[in-house]
Design an enzyme around this catalytic site. Structure first.
Site, mmCIF file in Angstrom:
data_model
loop_
_atom_site.group_PDB
_atom_site.id
_atom_site.type_symbol
_atom_site.label_atom_id
_atom_site.label_comp_id
_atom_site.label_asym_id
_atom_site.label_seq_id
_atom_site.Cartn_x
_atom_site.Cartn_y
_atom_site.Cartn_z
ATOM 1 N N THR A 12 0.787 -1.124 0.034
ATOM 2 C CA THR A 12 -0.025 0.028 0.056
ATOM 3 C C THR A 12 0.892 1.378 -0.143
ATOM 4 O O THR A 12 0.500 2.210 -0.794
ATOM 5 C CB THR A 12 -0.994 -0.199 1.023
ATOM 6 O OG1 THR A 12 -2.034 -1.347 0.963
ATOM 7 C CG2 THR A 12 -1.593 1.444 1.409
ATOM 8 N N GLN A 39 0.146 -9.484 -5.802
ATOM 9 C CA GLN A 39 -0.024 -10.697 -5.914
ATOM 10 C C GLN A 39 0.755 -11.673 -7.019
ATOM 11 O O GLN A 39 0.601 -12.928 -6.803
ATOM 12 C CB GLN A 39 -1.585 -10.970 -6.553
ATOM 13 C CG GLN A 39 -2.681 -10.221 -5.429
ATOM 14 C CD GLN A 39 -2.800 -11.078 -4.241
ATOM 15 O OE1 GLN A 39 -2.171 -12.226 -4.134
ATOM 16 N NE2 GLN A 39 -3.258 -10.267 -3.010
ATOM 17 N N ALA A 78 5.984 -8.270 1.038
ATOM 18 C CA ALA A 78 6.368 -9.702 1.457
ATOM 19 C C ALA A 78 5.407 -10.440 1.865
ATOM 20 O O ALA A 78 5.600 -11.659 1.755
ATOM 21 C CB ALA A 78 7.616 -9.311 2.550
ATOM 22 N N HIS A 79 4.379 -10.074 2.826
ATOM 23 C CA HIS A 79 3.635 -11.239 3.479
ATOM 24 C C HIS A 79 2.765 -11.994 2.272
ATOM 25 O O HIS A 79 1.999 -12.882 2.610
ATOM 26 C CB HIS A 79 2.753 -10.653 4.372
ATOM 27 C CG HIS A 79 1.731 -9.689 3.657
ATOM 28 N ND1 HIS A 79 0.292 -10.072 3.988
ATOM 29 C CD2 HIS A 79 1.486 -8.337 3.123
ATOM 30 C CE1 HIS A 79 -0.513 -9.078 3.627
ATOM 31 N NE2 HIS A 79 0.037 -8.034 3.118
ATOM 32 N N THR A 129 14.530 4.351 10.363
ATOM 33 C CA THR A 129 15.178 3.304 10.709
ATOM 34 C C THR A 129 14.677 2.017 9.973
ATOM 35 O O THR A 129 13.592 1.972 10.252
ATOM 36 C CB THR A 129 15.307 3.140 12.156
ATOM 37 O OG1 THR A 129 15.784 4.487 12.750
ATOM 38 C CG2 THR A 129 16.218 1.840 12.479
ATOM 39 N N CYS A 182 -8.624 -5.900 2.510
ATOM 40 C CA CYS A 182 -8.366 -4.548 2.666
ATOM 41 C C CYS A 182 -9.502 -3.704 2.936
ATOM 42 O O CYS A 182 -9.395 -2.703 2.739
ATOM 43 C CB CYS A 182 -7.501 -4.274 2.068
ATOM 44 S SG CYS A 182 -5.685 -5.143 1.686
#
Length: 391
Positions: free
Chosen positions: A75, A184, A205-206, A243, A331
């Protein structure tokens, strides 16, 4: 009622992390205490881990490590690309935006272009964008700076868009910039081939069995954008201060390396499971409609509806029986509502209200398909009995 282990079939929402990824994250949390911007040995070790992750994610995307800008997820990456500041280093920022009608909300609602400067590309009944419409619109906007955003694959239906044709049209008509939400597609399609010639793409990444909260924006050489955060440090080539999430990035890098190595074999395996799932659905419900059928689709995704079967009812019944699926995008605040994707495809509202999405992944097995079909069989039997009584 649920008995035994649960069956998770919602990988398009989030893919469970692989054991190797979890182990890498745990080791990084323990062994890499330094800030990646510090110059001491601990900081240098953290920096080396971040750059290793960058190289692994770049390899998954088929690009150079220097093209990868880390973000908190897909996002943020898409929002940054569509903020209005993406441009060639020697040129102005675009003033017009054209997006696919079936895009994820992070694209449809995450940009900063005015409504009068934004166009939606219509799709056909399969969910594939109308290239003739796009070519005509690009021709009408000749001389204006245009940014296109077309997803690589749809999160609800799995429909794959013809990105190579989109890029060709953009180059033919004034060199419009092209961004793709490839969230996707990563790990499920050969990404380098699917995204060749893009100016920017978003990853998360998820979706490929990495940690949540880690993503990337990949920029082609010669492209830049306005900083995501205007105050802070100079991390990510001064494009995204703050960071770095070192442990999360380490896990994302491991997940990317595994996903890239396993992509071709996994695609064949998951396509076989998906086809068996859809055959089982049709055997039990001959009037079932598979959305996106006839188009190229992700090998892991089946989105379908049975007339008269409400998604909300089916989701609760499946969950109580230990099977996790979805009604579409995850979402939308956890609500079951009408899908903008299916609406754009011209699916009647009553049928769209019953849409279910089953999305398979690295830990899906034939037994998971069998369990889903067993619960689905009970749902359909109950539905057909009610129809008989009503008749």
């Amino acid at each position: 009622m649920e008995t035994g282990p649960r069956t998770y079939l919602d990988h398009n929402a989030t893919a469970p992390v692989r054991p190797e990824v979890a182990e890498a994250v745990a080791r990084a949390l323990l062994d890499l205490p330094g800030n990646a911007s510090s110059i001491h040995r601990e900081g240098q070790a953290a920096r080396a881990a971040v750059e290793t992750a960058r190289a692994r994610i770049a390899a998954l995307a088929g690009t150079a490590p220097g093209s990868v800008v880390f973000t908190s997820g897909g996002t943020e990456a898409a929002n940054a690309a569509l903020s209005g500041g993406l441009r060639r280093r020697d040129g102005p920022a675009p003033t017009r935006l054209i997006v696919g009608a079936t895009e994820h909300p992070c694209v449809l609602a995450g940009h900063r272009f005015a409504p009068e400067a934004t166009d939606l590309i219509p799709v056909d009944r399969r969910g594939v964008i109308d290239l003739a419409w796009l070519e005509a619109r690009l021709g009408a906007l000749a001389g204006e700076g245009v940014l296109l955003s077309v997803q690589a694959a749809n999160n609800e239906t799995g429909v794959v868009q013809p990105l190579d044709a989109v890029v060709a049209l953009a180059r033919r008509h004034g060199g419009a910039l092209v961004h793709s939400d490839a969230v996707q597609a990563a790990g499920r399609l050969p990404l380098e081939a699917a995204t060749s010639g893009l100016d920017a793409l978003s990853l998360s990444a998820h979706k490929f069995a990495g940690p949540k909260g880690v993503g990337a924006l990949v920029l082609a050489p010669g492209l830049t954008l306005d900083p995501v955060f205007h105050r802070g440090g100079g991390q990510e080539a001064r494009l995204r201060g703050g960071t770095e999430n070192v442990a999360g990035l380490v896990g994302a890098g491991v997940a990317a390396e595994i996903a890239g190595r396993a992509q071709a074999e996994e695609a064949r395996r998951l396509a076989g499971l998906r086809d068996a799932l859809e055959a089982g659905i049709r055997a039990r419900a001959p009037d079932a409609v598979v959305f996106g059928e006839g188009a190229e689709r992700l090998p892991n995704t089946a989105c379908f509806a049975v007339p008269g079967l409400e998604a909300a009812t089916a989701l609760i019944a499946l969950d109580l029986d230990g099977v996790a699926v979805s009604s579409g995008s995850a979402c939308a605040s956890g609500k079951v509502g009408r899908s903008t994707v299916l609406a754009a495809m011209g699916v009647p509202a009553a049928l769209a209200a019953g849409a279910l999405r089953v999305s398979l992944g690295w830990n899906s097995r034939p037994s998971d398909v069998d369990r889903f079909l067993a619960v689905f069989d009970r749902l359909i039997s109950s539905l057909y009995k009610r129809r008989e009584r009503a008749a």
